[in-house]
Design a protein around this motif. Structure first.
Motif, PDB file in Angstrom:
ATOM      1  N   LEU A 257      -2.441   0.078   1.060  1.00  0.00           N
ATOM      2  CA  LEU A 257      -1.366   0.530   0.177  1.00  0.00           C
ATOM      3  C   LEU A 257      -0.547  -0.689  -0.249  1.00  0.00           C
ATOM      4  CD1 LEU A 257      -0.179   3.285  -0.823  1.00  0.00           C
ATOM      5  CD2 LEU A 257       1.442   3.119   1.052  1.00  0.00           C
ATOM      6  N   SER A 258      -0.118  -0.704  -1.489  1.00  0.00           N
ATOM      7  CA  SER A 258       0.635  -1.846  -2.045  1.00  0.00           C
ATOM      8  C   SER A 258      -0.175  -3.137  -1.972  1.00  0.00           C
ATOM      9  CB  SER A 258       1.965  -2.065  -1.314  1.00  0.00           C
ATOM     10  OG  SER A 258       2.682  -0.890  -1.170  1.00  0.00           O
ATOM     11  N   ALA A 259      -1.505  -3.005  -2.066  1.00  0.00           N
ATOM     12  CA  ALA A 259      -2.392  -4.167  -1.925  1.00  0.00           C
ATOM     13  C   ALA A 259      -2.101  -4.915  -0.618  1.00  0.00           C
ATOM     14  CB  ALA A 259      -2.280  -5.097  -3.137  1.00  0.00           C
ATOM     15  N   GLY A 260      -1.755  -4.132   0.410  1.00  0.00           N
ATOM     16  CA  GLY A 260      -1.489  -4.729   1.724  1.00  0.00           C
ATOM     17  C   GLY A 260      -0.180  -5.497   1.796  1.00  0.00           C
ATOM     18  N   GLN A 261       0.637  -5.403   0.749  1.00  0.00           N
ATOM     19  CA  GLN A 261       1.887  -6.185   0.730  1.00  0.00           C
ATOM     20  C   GLN A 261       3.048  -5.350   1.254  1.00  0.00           C
ATOM     21  OE1 GLN A 261       1.581  -9.112  -2.976  1.00  0.00           O
ATOM     22  NE2 GLN A 261       1.111  -7.002  -3.504  1.00  0.00           N
ATOM     23  N   ARG A 262       2.888  -4.858   2.456  1.00  0.00           N
ATOM     24  CA  ARG A 262       3.981  -4.176   3.165  1.00  0.00           C
ATOM     25  C   ARG A 262       4.085  -4.788   4.541  1.00  0.00           C
ATOM     26  NH1 ARG A 262       5.350   1.973   1.860  1.00  0.00           N
ATOM     27  NH2 ARG A 262       4.753   1.957  -0.310  1.00  0.00           N
ATOM     28  N   CYS A 263       5.323  -4.942   4.993  1.00  0.00           N
ATOM     29  CA  CYS A 263       5.516  -5.491   6.333  1.00  0.00           C
ATOM     30  C   CYS A 263       4.862  -4.598   7.369  1.00  0.00           C
ATOM     31  CB  CYS A 263       7.001  -5.646   6.632  1.00  0.00           C
ATOM     32  SG  CYS A 263       7.928  -4.115   6.489  1.00  0.00           S
ATOM     33  N   THR A 264       4.771  -3.311   7.045  1.00  0.00           N
ATOM     34  CA  THR A 264       4.246  -2.328   7.989  1.00  0.00           C
ATOM     35  C   THR A 264       2.736  -2.119   7.854  1.00  0.00           C
ATOM     36  OG1 THR A 264       4.930  -0.740   6.319  1.00  0.00           O
ATOM     37  CG2 THR A 264       6.373  -0.976   8.230  1.00  0.00           C
ATOM     38  N   ALA A 265       2.082  -2.884   6.988  1.00  0.00           N
ATOM     39  CA  ALA A 265       0.635  -2.690   6.783  1.00  0.00           C
ATOM     40  C   ALA A 265      -0.147  -3.000   8.049  1.00  0.00           C
ATOM     41  CB  ALA A 265       0.149  -3.583   5.647  1.00  0.00           C
ATOM     42  N   ALA A 266      -1.242  -2.236   8.257  1.00  0.00           N
ATOM     43  CA  ALA A 266      -2.125  -2.533   9.399  1.00  0.00           C
ATOM     44  C   ALA A 266      -2.961  -3.754   9.054  1.00  0.00           C
ATOM     45  CB  ALA A 266      -3.026  -1.343   9.680  1.00  0.00           C
ATOM     46  N   ARG A 267      -2.956  -4.717   9.934  1.00  0.00           N
ATOM     47  CA  ARG A 267      -3.753  -5.942   9.740  1.00  0.00           C
ATOM     48  C   ARG A 267      -4.962  -5.958  10.657  1.00  0.00           C
ATOM     49  NH1 ARG A 267      -1.284  -6.916   5.182  1.00  0.00           N
ATOM     50  NH2 ARG A 267       0.968  -7.041   5.408  1.00  0.00           N
TER      51      ARG A 267
END
Ligand SMILES: NC(=O)C1=CN([C@@H]2O[C@H](COP(=O)(O)OP(=O)(O)OC[C@H]3O[C@@H](n4cnc5c(N)ncnc54)[C@H](O)[C@@H]3O)[C@@H](O)[C@H]2O)C=CC1
Ligand SMILES: O=C(O)CCC(=O)N[C@@H](CCC(=O)O)C(=O)O
Length: 478
Positions: A257-267
């Motif tokens: 989501l958001s092209a992974g540009q969220r602090c909360t994104a799963a890495r």
């Protein structure tokens, strides 16, 4: 020094905004001049103009969403959702202030009357990242104004147009112009602003690198508030579950989501050995089908480009670096349009890598790790200096309890995505993700400090400490 600042649309490369960087001394002194009157105004006076921000923003949603989509590359639907978040933030901030910072009586010893009240810090610097250019600034600015602070806002240098729109909107609703000022500029401007003697504290959201620099920069000013909300290297664990498809949907939402540009994104995707192949192949199947395209495109894309070409280059180079250190590519990260920062999601199996870098790769890149047992899954999830968000998909209630108890993060979810935090709750983390000053609902705690007052209509002291009773009209000891 005042210089030019330009922003370009990531999706097209077109120039969007051109302007001057700000004059920090001038903006801070304007805020200092305006602050005492704002702080002395009644809460209801302040709330009248702050509430008007919400209604004006609703009226300007389409215009603002278009601008956000152009400047960040995020799809229009996501820009609209971000604006809705700001509108909600007004009521949430008012409620949070009432719940956490309201005036109340403190019952102490009999005959002693004390009151607890909260005061604003003064003039606060708000320094923010590019990825949510209205929600994150508003998440600091609105609670700060409710509490009676003035603000000097230093937005990300990558989103000057949206930031200027936001501040103009605040002014149009009747917030006195001096109470919210904007300084356009880069990280150096952020440094100078936070160090300025006219600034009483800094509310920062951004990367751990910038947060660490701010912390160092403020080392000789322990008296100044420094609230740091930083990045993450967030894990998502998949344990026993029959519903592989639903698990994969949550993983794709969390990671891309958001092209992974969220602090909360799963890495980091951590999967039980026996389920690894089936989970990862379903995640790949879904990721292959994601629509990636122009933020204004029809049908609406799931994700747009990342913020700029340098960021896209950095992410593709990181993917190659992971491969060259033993990662096995499951889905290559590609640049479908030469010279534009669109990226296809990258998925890589890093299980056999001896040393996995514990850094935040801020884009659509998911690293997968297989583990033999649940304890190792939790150890792997905690194997990071960050601690923002974590999620368990599947597993039993007992396993979730164990996961919750042993996870080191500010957001711990079960059968839910790592992202999409709730505005009515605190949002923040531990370790390199933040200094335990969460935003969201708990922003109220960062923008005001408690003051306790013992209050009597006539002087009241103690007797029995060597003073004669008739010298003091006060309560007795004991
Ligand atoms: N914890 C949270 O709630 C959130 C954290 N983030 C994090 O933000 C990052 C992405 O945004 P970016 O704009 O790339 O972050 P960034 O750290 O590059 O920039 C953030 C802001 O800090 C300023 N800055 C940079 N160096 C500074 C210094 N030495 N002193 C003062 N200010 C300085 C920048 O100009 C910008 O305004 C990611 O790491 C992401 O995880 C993003 C959203 C929410
Ligand atoms: O509380 C806030 O100010 C932001 C809440 C929010 O929407 N959080 C996002 C991530 C924020 C980010 O990465 O910029 C979420 O939980 O997905």
């Amino acid at each position: 020094m005042v210089t030019d600042l330009i922003s370009y649309e990531p999706a097209t490369g077109a120039e969007l905004w051109r302007g001057k960087t700000g004059d920090i001394d001038r903006e801070v002194s304007a805020a200092r001049e305006a602050w005492p009157r704002w702080a002395a105004s009644s809460l209801s006076e302040r709330l009248t103009v702050i509430r008007a921000v919400a209604s004006r923003m609703r009226g300007e949603t389409e215009k603002l969403a278009d601008l956000i989509a152009r400047e960040t590359g995020k799809p229009l639907w996501e820009a609209r959702a971000e604006i809705e978040g700001v509108i909600e933030r007004v009521d949430i901030s008012v409620k949070a202030y009432a719940d956490r910072s309201s005036q109340r009586r403190v019952d102490g010893k009999p005959g002693v009357r004390s009151a607890l009240r909260h005061k604003p810090h003064g003039v606060l610097a708000v320094i923010t990242p590019f990825n949510m250019p209205v929600l994150i600034p508003a998440g600091h600015i609105i609670p700060a104004l409710v509490a009676g602070n003035a603000v000097v806002f230093k937005p990300s240098e990558k989103v000057p147009a949206t930031s200027q729109f936001l501040i103009d909107l605040f002014h149009k609703t009747g917030i006195p112009p001096g109470v919210v000022r904007i300084v356009q500029g880069n990280g150096e401007a952020g440094r100078k602003l936070s160090e300025h003697p006219g600034i009483d504290g800094t509310l920062f959201t951004g990367s751990a690198n910038s947060g660490i620099q701010l912390h160092r920069q403020s080392a000789n000013r322990p008296d100044k508030l420094l609230s740091l909300e930083m990045g993450g290297n967030n894990p998502i664990i998949v344990w026993d579950t029959k519903d592989i498809h639903s698990a994969a949907v949550l993983i794709v939402q969390s990671a891309f989501l958001s092209a992974g540009q969220r602090c909360t994104a799963a890495r980091r995707l951590i999967v039980k050995d026996e389920l690894f192949d089936v989970v990862v192949s379903e995640v790949k199947r879904l990721a292959d089908r994601l629509v990636i395209g122009d933020p204004h495109g029809e049908p609406a894309p799931f994700m747009g480009p990342v913020i700029d070409n340098d960021t896209a280059d950095g992410l593709t180079e990181s993917f190659v670096a992971l491969m060259s250190h033993g990662g096995r590519p499951i889905k290559h990260m590609a640049r479908p349009i030469k010279d534009r920062p669109f990226l296809t999601p990258g998925i890589i199996d890093v299980s056999t890598m001896i040393e996995r870098p514990d850094i935040e790769l801020f884009g659509p890149l998911l690293q997968c790790v297989r583990v033999p047992d649940f304890e190792m899954a939790i150890d792997e999830a905690n194997n990071t200096r960050f601690g923002l968000t974590t999620a368990l998909i599947g597993g039993s209630p007992e396993q979730y309890n164990q996961f919750w108890a042993n996870s080191r993060a500010g957001i711990v979810n079960w059968n839910a995505a790592t992202n999409g935090s709730i505005g009515q709750a605190p949002c923040g983390g531990v370790g390199l993700s933040g200094n335990c000053r969460p935003g969201g609902y708990y922003s109220a705690d960062q923008v005001a400090y408690p003051v306790v007052s013992s209050e009597n209509e006539i002087p009241k002291g103690m007797i029995g400490i060597g003073l004669k009773a008739d010298e003091f009209d006060g309560t007795s000891l004991g």
